[in-house]
Design a protein around this motif. Structure first.
Motif, mmCIF file in Angstrom:
data_model
loop_
_atom_site.group_PDB
_atom_site.id
_atom_site.type_symbol
_atom_site.label_atom_id
_atom_site.label_comp_id
_atom_site.label_asym_id
_atom_site.label_seq_id
_atom_site.Cartn_x
_atom_site.Cartn_y
_atom_site.Cartn_z
ATOM 1 N N ALA B 134 0.817 -1.213 0.000
ATOM 2 C CA ALA B 134 0.000 0.000 0.000
ATOM 3 C C ALA B 134 0.851 1.263 0.000
ATOM 4 N N LEU B 135 2.126 1.137 -0.285
ATOM 5 C CA LEU B 135 3.007 2.300 -0.302
ATOM 6 C C LEU B 135 3.465 2.603 -1.721
ATOM 7 N N SER B 136 3.811 3.865 -1.954
ATOM 8 C CA SER B 136 4.398 4.220 -3.244
ATOM 9 C C SER B 136 5.885 3.879 -3.221
ATOM 10 N N GLY B 137 6.507 3.975 -4.381
ATOM 11 C CA GLY B 137 7.919 3.612 -4.479
ATOM 12 C C GLY B 137 8.793 4.388 -3.516
ATOM 13 N N GLU B 160 22.392 0.519 -4.757
ATOM 14 C CA GLU B 160 21.595 1.194 -5.787
ATOM 15 C C GLU B 160 20.186 1.511 -5.301
ATOM 16 N N PRO B 161 20.054 2.235 -4.207
ATOM 17 C CA PRO B 161 18.730 2.368 -3.592
ATOM 18 C C PRO B 161 17.734 3.169 -4.425
ATOM 19 N N LEU B 162 18.209 3.971 -5.347
ATOM 20 C CA LEU B 162 17.285 4.855 -6.061
ATOM 21 C C LEU B 162 17.009 4.403 -7.490
ATOM 22 N N SER B 163 17.593 3.281 -7.873
ATOM 23 C CA SER B 163 17.502 2.885 -9.282
ATOM 24 C C SER B 163 16.096 2.514 -9.722
ATOM 25 N N LEU B 165 13.364 4.071 -8.830
ATOM 26 C CA LEU B 165 12.426 5.190 -8.705
ATOM 27 C C LEU B 165 12.440 6.037 -9.975
ATOM 28 N N ASP B 166 11.385 6.805 -10.175
ATOM 29 C CA ASP B 166 11.379 7.674 -11.347
ATOM 30 C C ASP B 166 12.256 8.902 -11.074
ATOM 31 N N ALA B 167 12.550 9.639 -12.138
ATOM 32 C CA ALA B 167 13.587 10.680 -12.081
ATOM 33 C C ALA B 167 13.325 11.718 -10.985
ATOM 34 N N LYS B 168 12.075 12.148 -10.855
ATOM 35 C CA LYS B 168 11.752 13.203 -9.890
ATOM 36 C C LYS B 168 11.989 12.732 -8.459
ATOM 37 N N LEU B 169 11.430 11.522 -8.166
ATOM 38 C CA LEU B 169 11.575 10.958 -6.827
ATOM 39 C C LEU B 169 13.032 10.688 -6.496
ATOM 40 N N ARG B 170 13.763 10.283 -7.524
ATOM 41 C CA ARG B 170 15.162 9.955 -7.324
ATOM 42 C C ARG B 170 15.909 11.201 -6.846
ATOM 43 N N ALA B 171 15.617 12.329 -7.477
ATOM 44 C CA ALA B 171 16.272 13.572 -7.086
ATOM 45 C C ALA B 171 15.878 13.957 -5.660
ATOM 46 N N ASP B 172 14.584 13.775 -5.321
ATOM 47 C CA ASP B 172 14.125 14.132 -3.972
ATOM 48 C C ASP B 172 14.798 13.274 -2.910
ATOM 49 N N LEU B 173 14.790 11.970 -3.159
ATOM 50 C CA LEU B 173 15.330 11.056 -2.163
ATOM 51 C C LEU B 173 16.841 11.194 -2.034
ATOM 52 N N ASP B 194 24.920 5.565 -11.357
ATOM 53 C CA ASP B 194 24.469 6.887 -11.783
ATOM 54 C C ASP B 194 25.501 7.923 -11.344
ATOM 55 N N GLN B 195 26.161 8.571 -12.299
ATOM 56 C CA GLN B 195 27.250 9.473 -11.923
ATOM 57 C C GLN B 195 26.750 10.738 -11.222
ATOM 58 N N ILE B 196 25.497 11.110 -11.497
ATOM 59 C CA ILE B 196 24.978 12.304 -10.803
ATOM 60 C C ILE B 196 24.828 12.008 -9.316
ATOM 61 N N GLU B 197 24.264 10.824 -8.992
ATOM 62 C CA GLU B 197 24.171 10.432 -7.581
ATOM 63 C C GLU B 197 25.560 10.417 -6.955
ATOM 64 N N ALA B 198 26.498 9.865 -7.673
ATOM 65 C CA ALA B 198 27.854 9.753 -7.137
ATOM 66 C C ALA B 198 28.446 11.140 -6.874
ATOM 67 N N MET B 199 28.338 12.019 -7.851
ATOM 68 C CA MET B 199 28.938 13.341 -7.719
ATOM 69 C C MET B 199 28.283 14.139 -6.591
ATOM 70 N N THR B 200 26.946 14.044 -6.500
ATOM 71 C CA THR B 200 26.255 14.888 -5.525
ATOM 72 C C THR B 200 26.393 14.376 -4.103
ATOM 73 N N LEU B 201 26.467 13.059 -3.926
ATOM 74 C CA LEU B 201 26.415 12.519 -2.566
ATOM 75 C C LEU B 201 27.786 12.324 -1.926
ATOM 76 N N ALA B 202 28.766 12.008 -2.743
ATOM 77 C CA ALA B 202 29.983 11.431 -2.190
ATOM 78 C C ALA B 202 30.920 12.445 -1.539
ATOM 79 N N ASP B 203 31.581 11.994 -0.477
ATOM 80 C CA ASP B 203 32.790 12.669 -0.019
ATOM 81 C C ASP B 203 33.940 12.224 -0.905
ATOM 82 N N ARG B 204 33.944 10.910 -1.142
ATOM 83 C CA ARG B 204 34.921 10.354 -2.067
ATOM 84 C C ARG B 204 34.228 9.349 -2.973
ATOM 85 N N ILE B 205 34.700 9.265 -4.196
ATOM 86 C CA ILE B 205 34.153 8.297 -5.150
ATOM 87 C C ILE B 205 35.236 7.271 -5.463
#
Lengths: 331, 363
Positions: B134-137, B160-163, B165-173, B194-205
């Protein structure tokens, strides 16, 4: 091929004039009216003929097949409700003139097989005593087997599985005599316990395959998550896997109940006359060579014997579908 | 300070297939490390080894200074979030969150307290009595993060926790995960392609390929100074433009010749001092190229024809050809270019990347 005529009819004539008429918008095929916004032609839901060639073929086949399977059942029921004088007239399709339930009573409680004259009832209770432990035991063991094989790969698990599957293809007849000896040596030959063990073992290959494949289709990540959550072998089995697997348990139950209830060979070999299951006793009633052939009693006895698998199908068929539907929702 | 996770000479093989090869990695306390790579590079395998879901063939794993190489997943002090959420479908969200704590034999009051606290952090309190179906993605993934949160683990592993999800939700989460990290400051290891996730989240990649780490550095460093041609191509979209040519040296100044054109490399910072002359790759990112009037002022200039225009709103990506070579340039979103237009682009060699032709490592 049934589509083409409808599609072409309306669209051949275009009417570009725009008329304002709110309820005309949805109509088509009438040359004078064109819609508010819509151009004349096919619009909205596509009309379907009820009596198309396809429907006639499908329903015609279904009806013929239904008759083919229902006719014998009809004859059985009708015959079982007639008295012997009526049967001797020979009209097997005619409904009973004088309905009597005496054949049913006799089949259940009075028909003689050998020394026993208590009808099928003895066989029925023997069969129940065989069925319940066999079904529970075989499903319990096979589901754990399947779970272990699918999720806890151990050294040689593939080999073990291959051997089990090969076991499913060995004809029963080959193993009858060795099992007789084995049961005799452990003192279970001729007892219900022995027969339960035999049924459990013979159900193992196909049931294990069934459960293994089902558990293998459960997302691996669920199992990993449970391991991270500190659940062990049994905790994952009872708290994660079993609650998710109602449909496959129902399927296994249907397979085992019908298989074991309908079994004749093992019943006649591994038990003794006092403990014969219902199928064996049915055979003994129907095939008794002394006296008059009581067709009505035979028919009643046969229906009685077939009643258990029939009920299982009717009850669990519904549950089965519901179980599948519930499992289909992606969790 | 002692590293939170330390991996020493880790290797893993399935039969004759080596998935991880003699891998070493230290993750600092409270660090957000992203394992990035294309599929089959061993990043998820490495995460599963850290979690204890796969038995390693060789090497050691330390978590919080403790050797956990042989420990069960539940004894490693980790929480894990999976791509498919992996919520137990027959339990409510609260049941999902408390399952691990019940297995650990915690007292009822503490379980409840921890579940409520995690639910509050993730804002899933109204969902606690619902079943996963009963929950959304996005809600499901939040519940899955909650299940890792209640364990009070020092280390969070994300596979890969966000893979899903759709693009909008992925950005939010993605933002929420980053905020969560800032709030909790646990060590987090995050696997993604996803390199955007990597670039935005990481201290180190850590960029992985073939079971090995190619480069382990900050997002900034990886983007600006990729250690190899593979990393340079992998990071950045559209991908870096490459010119094949020769590096020459005359009296301390370096020049690069490609396709009959020679330009000076003044201002380029070489990785390990002045290299020897020879065949090399010259790489420049589409966003480091300029066009129009700016191009006139650039040290290096090319003229070409526009082949394809991809307007993105904020930027416009233009693919153009010089001779038989195709290059990408990122232009302003307001740029008005059309297919077939003549275009003049220029760049500053100081922003370029040079790689050795044979070793493909950075010069």
């Amino acid at each position: 091929m049934t589509k083409a005529p409808h599609l072409l009819k309306g669209s051949m004539t275009y009417d570009t004039a725009m008329e304002t008429g709110p309820d005309r918008a949805l109509r088509h095929g009438d040359g004078s009216s064109s819609g508010n916004r819509m151009v004349e032609g096919p619009a909205g839901r596509k009309p379907r003929k009820a009596l198309s060639r396809r429907n006639i073929l499908i329903y015609g086949t279904l009806i013929v097949v239904c008759l083919y399977y229902l006719l014998p059942l009809y004859v059985m029921i009708v015959t079982s409700l007639k008295g012997m004088p009526e049967i001797r007239l020979g009209n097997i399709f005619a409904p009973p003139v004088e309905v009597t339930f005496q054949p049913w009573v006799k089949a259940w409680a009075e028909a003689c097989t050998g020394l026993n004259c208590d009808g099928l009832s003895r066989g029925f209770f023997n069969s129940v005593k065989i069925l319940i432990p066999s079904v529970i035991l075989s499903i319990a063991i096979a589901s754990v087997n399947g779970y272990a094989l699918a999720n806890w790969r151990f050294k040689g698990s593939e080999t073990f599985f291959a051997i089990l599957i090969v076991g499913a293809f060995i004809p029963y007849q080959v193993m009858i005599y060795p099992i007789v000896i084995m049961l005799r040596e452990i003192g279970l030959y001729g007892s219900l316990t022995g027969l339960v063990i035999v049924h459990t073992i013979f159900g193992m290959p196909i049931l294990t395959l069934l459960f293994r494949n089902y558990f293998a289709s459960v997302p691996q990540e669920l199992f990993k998550a449970a391991r991270v959550d500190g659940a062990g072998f049994w905790a994952i089995y009872f708290q994660i896997m079993v609650p998710m697997s109602l449909p496959i348990f129902v399927v296994a139950m249907i397979l085992q109940v019908t298989g074991i209830w309908n079994d004749f060979l093992f019943g006649v070999i591994y038990t003794k006359p006092d403990l014969y299951p219902m199928t064996v006793q049915l055979n003994n009633i129907v095939n008794s060579t002394q006296g008059v052939k009581e067709y009505n009693v035979n028919m009643a006895a046969t229906i009685l014997t077939g009643l258990v698998p029939l009920t299982i199908y009717f009850i669990s068929g519904k549950l089965f579908v519901r179980g599948i539907a519930a499992g289909a929702v992606k969790g | 300070m002692e590293p939170s996770i330390s991996i020493k000479n880790l290797s893993l093989s399935f039969g004759s297939l080596d998935v991880l090869k003699d891998l070493n990695l230290d993750v600092g306390q409270g660090e957000f490390l992203v394992l990035l790579g294309s599929s089959g590079c061993g990043k998820s395998t490495l995460l599963n080894c850290i979690a204890g879901l796969l038995d390693v063939t060789g090497g050691q794993i330390f978590i919080g200074g403790r050797n956990v190489t042989w420990a069960e997943p539940s004894q490693r002090g980790i929480g894990m979030v999976f791509q498919s959420y992996a919520l137990y479908p027959q339990m409510t969200v609260a049941g999902n969150l408390s399952f691990g704590l019940k297995n650990a034999g915690l007292p009822k009051a503490e379980i409840e307290e921890r579940v409520n606290r995690a639910a509050k952090v993730l804002q899933i309190e109204p969902l606690l009595s619902r079943k996963p179906a009963a929950l959304s993605g996005g809600q499901r993934q939040r519940a899955a993060i909650g299940r890792a949160l209640v364990r009070d683990a020092n280390v969070f592993l994300f596979d890969e926790p966000l893979s899903n999800l759709d693009a909008k939700l992925r950005a939010d989460l993605r933002v929420e995960i980053k905020q969560l990290h800032q709030k909790l400051s646990n060590t987090m290891i995050y696997v993604t392609h996803d390199q955007i996730e990597a670039m935005t989240l990481a201290d180190r990649i850590a960029i992985m390929r073939g079971g090995q780490i190619l480069q382990l550095a900050s997002p900034n460093e990886i983007y600006n100074r990729p250690a190899s041609k593979y990393v340079a191509e992998f990071i950045g979209s559209p991908t870096m433009n490459f010119f094949e040519g020769d590096l020459e040296e005359t009296g301390g100044t370096y020049r690069f010749t490609t396709g009959g054109k020679t330009f000076s490399l003044d201002g380029y910072a070489f990785q390990d001092g002045p290299p020897a002359a020879g065949a090399a790759w010259f790489g420049i990112r589409p966003e480091h190229m300029v066009s129009g009037a700016e191009a006139e002022a650039s040290p290096v200039r090319f003229d070409g024809h526009v082949e394809l225009v991809e307007p993105l709103g904020s930027d416009t990506l233009v693919r153009f050809t010089i001779g038989d070579r195709t290059l990408w340039v990122r232009m302003d979103g307001q740029a008005t270019v059309r297919h077939g237009d003549a275009i003049s682009v220029g760049f500053d060699p100081a922003r370029a990347n040079l790689f050795d032709k044979t070793t493909e490592s950075r010069l």
